[in-house]
Design an enzyme around this catalytic site. Structure first.
Site, PDB file in Angstrom:
ATOM      1  N   HIS A  34      -7.552  22.457  66.346  1.00 57.81           N
ATOM      2  CA  HIS A  34      -6.898  23.688  66.806  1.00 57.81           C
ATOM      3  C   HIS A  34      -6.642  24.621  65.647  1.00 57.81           C
ATOM      4  O   HIS A  34      -6.238  24.172  64.586  1.00 57.81           O
ATOM      5  CB  HIS A  34      -5.546  23.362  67.451  1.00 57.81           C
ATOM      6  CG  HIS A  34      -5.680  22.428  68.600  1.00 57.81           C
ATOM      7  ND1 HIS A  34      -5.928  21.098  68.426  1.00 57.81           N
ATOM      8  CD2 HIS A  34      -5.640  22.647  69.931  1.00 57.81           C
ATOM      9  CE1 HIS A  34      -6.041  20.531  69.606  1.00 57.81           C
ATOM     10  NE2 HIS A  34      -5.873  21.441  70.534  1.00 57.81           N
ATOM     11  N   GLU A  59      -0.934  21.026  64.446  1.00 57.86           N
ATOM     12  CA  GLU A  59      -2.010  21.555  65.304  1.00 57.86           C
ATOM     13  C   GLU A  59      -1.431  22.321  66.495  1.00 57.86           C
ATOM     14  O   GLU A  59      -2.088  22.481  67.526  1.00 57.86           O
ATOM     15  CB  GLU A  59      -2.912  20.413  65.785  1.00 57.86           C
ATOM     16  CG  GLU A  59      -3.592  19.677  64.652  1.00 57.86           C
ATOM     17  CD  GLU A  59      -5.100  19.941  64.520  1.00 57.86           C
ATOM     18  OE1 GLU A  59      -5.701  20.516  65.433  1.00 57.86           O
ATOM     19  OE2 GLU A  59      -5.644  19.554  63.481  1.00 57.86           O
ATOM     20  N   LYS A  70     -13.744  18.878  70.920  1.00 57.60           N
ATOM     21  CA  LYS A  70     -12.995  19.985  71.536  1.00 57.60           C
ATOM     22  C   LYS A  70     -12.432  20.925  70.479  1.00 57.60           C
ATOM     23  O   LYS A  70     -11.816  20.479  69.503  1.00 57.60           O
ATOM     24  CB  LYS A  70     -11.833  19.431  72.361  1.00 57.60           C
ATOM     25  CG  LYS A  70     -11.009  20.541  73.026  1.00 57.60           C
ATOM     26  CD  LYS A  70      -9.911  20.002  73.901  1.00 57.60           C
ATOM     27  CE  LYS A  70      -8.760  19.544  73.053  1.00 57.60           C
ATOM     28  NZ  LYS A  70      -7.576  19.201  73.852  1.00 57.60           N
TER      29      LYS A  70
HETATM   30  O1  LIG Z   1      -5.976  20.924  73.116  1.00 58.38           O
HETATM   31  C1  LIG Z   1      -5.601  21.402  74.152  1.00 58.38           C
HETATM   32  C2  LIG Z   1      -6.094  22.682  74.612  1.00 58.38           C
HETATM   33  C3  LIG Z   1      -4.956  23.645  74.780  1.00 58.38           C
HETATM   34  O2  LIG Z   1      -4.408  23.931  73.524  1.00 58.38           O
HETATM   35  C4  LIG Z   1      -5.464  24.956  75.389  1.00 58.38           C
HETATM   36  O3  LIG Z   1      -5.622  25.915  74.626  1.00 58.38           O
HETATM   37  O4  LIG Z   1      -5.680  25.001  76.607  1.00 58.38           O
HETATM   38  C5  LIG Z   1      -3.913  23.008  75.696  1.00 58.38           C
HETATM   39  C6  LIG Z   1      -3.401  21.684  75.189  1.00 58.38           C
HETATM   40  O5  LIG Z   1      -2.496  21.113  76.111  1.00 58.38           O
HETATM   41  C7  LIG Z   1      -4.554  20.757  74.963  1.00 58.38           C
HETATM   42  O6  LIG Z   1      -4.097  19.576  74.341  1.00 58.38           O
END
Ligand SMILES: O=C1C[C@@](O)(C(=O)O)C[C@@H](O)[C@@H]1O
Length: 251
Positions: free
Chosen positions: A143, A86, A170
């Site tokens: 992600h 991810e 998220k």
């Molecule tokens: O999942 C996320 C979001 C993120 O990927 C971002 O795009 O800001 C930053 C990462 O540290 C966090 O765990």
């Protein structure tokens, strides 16, 4: 939008809450950042434990998170192990990933725990239940560092996260064109309007998507990751600018 209230921080209400990521390898560097971040204008600190050199040692993780909790004072602590699949630093087997999450819950130090939707798979509802029994809120994440899936798929994924009991679905996806940024924003607004059972956190990554990190209140994203000097993902905007723009765009 509904609200997740953690120690008085009302996530999902008003101005999006600001998260600062710690991406450091050693315990000393992690704690140094924690002390520094504890005084900055932000609501929450994310410990990216996949960056930690001691990530394979339960004792080292437990020691580090306990000191981290103290150093952060009243800031909320989000703990994340971002797996290689991810976009993170390290790969873990499925049992190792589950063991990491349970270890964090056992330490009683985290306010929020990131659980990857696809990595957790069928174990997600059980993990959410364990987190809730430990008094920890769940950020369920997905992600895509290559592309932005269609809006319907983005919404469907966040609804599935809600159905598994996640407090904060998220999504972080990469745009290939400006329409992709609009897809992410439209999916976010659709969640706020049609599936308001939980707040959500969304971002379109890279420079093209950076606008999505600043417009959360208008479109329905409850938290945003800001860059306090070292970014943990492409497109993160510096903390000062994030605070200024969130204030300027406050509804
Ligand atoms: O999942 C996320 C979001 C993120 O990927 C971002 O795009 O800001 C930053 C990462 O540290 C966090 O765990």
């Amino acid at each position: 939008m509904s609200c997740v209230n953690i120690r008085g921080c009302r996530i999902g209400e008003g101005r999006p809450k600001v998260i600062l990521p710690i991406v450091e390898r050693t315990e000393a560097a992690i704690l140094e950042k924690a002390v520094q971040f504890s005084t900055l204008p932000a609501d929450c600190v994310e410990w990216r434990a996949d960056w930690f050199e001691g990530f394979q040692s339960p004792a080292a993780i437990a020691r580090c998170i306990q000191k981290l909790r103290v150093a952060l004072r009243d800031k909320l602590l989000l703990v994340t192990f971002r797996t290689k699949a991810e976009g993170g630093e390290q790969a873990l087997s499925h049992p190792e990933y589950l063991a990491f999450l349970r270890l964090i819950l056992d330490t009683d130090c985290a306010d929020l725990l990131d659980i990857e939707f696809f990595t957790a798979g069928a174990d997600l509802p059980k993990l959410v239940e364990q987190a809730h029994s430990a008094g920890v809120a769940v950020v369920c994440s997905s992600h895509d560092f290559a592309k932005t899936p269609p809006r319907a798929e983005l919404v469907c994924r966040m609804v599935q996260m809600q159905q598994a009991g996640a407090d904060l679905p998220k999504l972080a996806v990469m745009p290939q064109c400006r329409t992709d940024v609009l897809e992410l924003l439209a999916a976010t607004a659709e969640m706020a309007d049609l599936h308001p059972e939980t707040p959500v956190i969304t971002m379109s990554m890279g420079a093209l998507g950076a606008v999505s990190r600043l417009a959360g209140e208008a479109f329905g994203s409850a938290m945003t990751f800001a860059n306090p000097g070292q970014a943990s993902a492409p497109g993160q905007v510096s903390l000062d600018i994030v605070n200024e723009v969130l204030d300027a765009l406050h509804l």
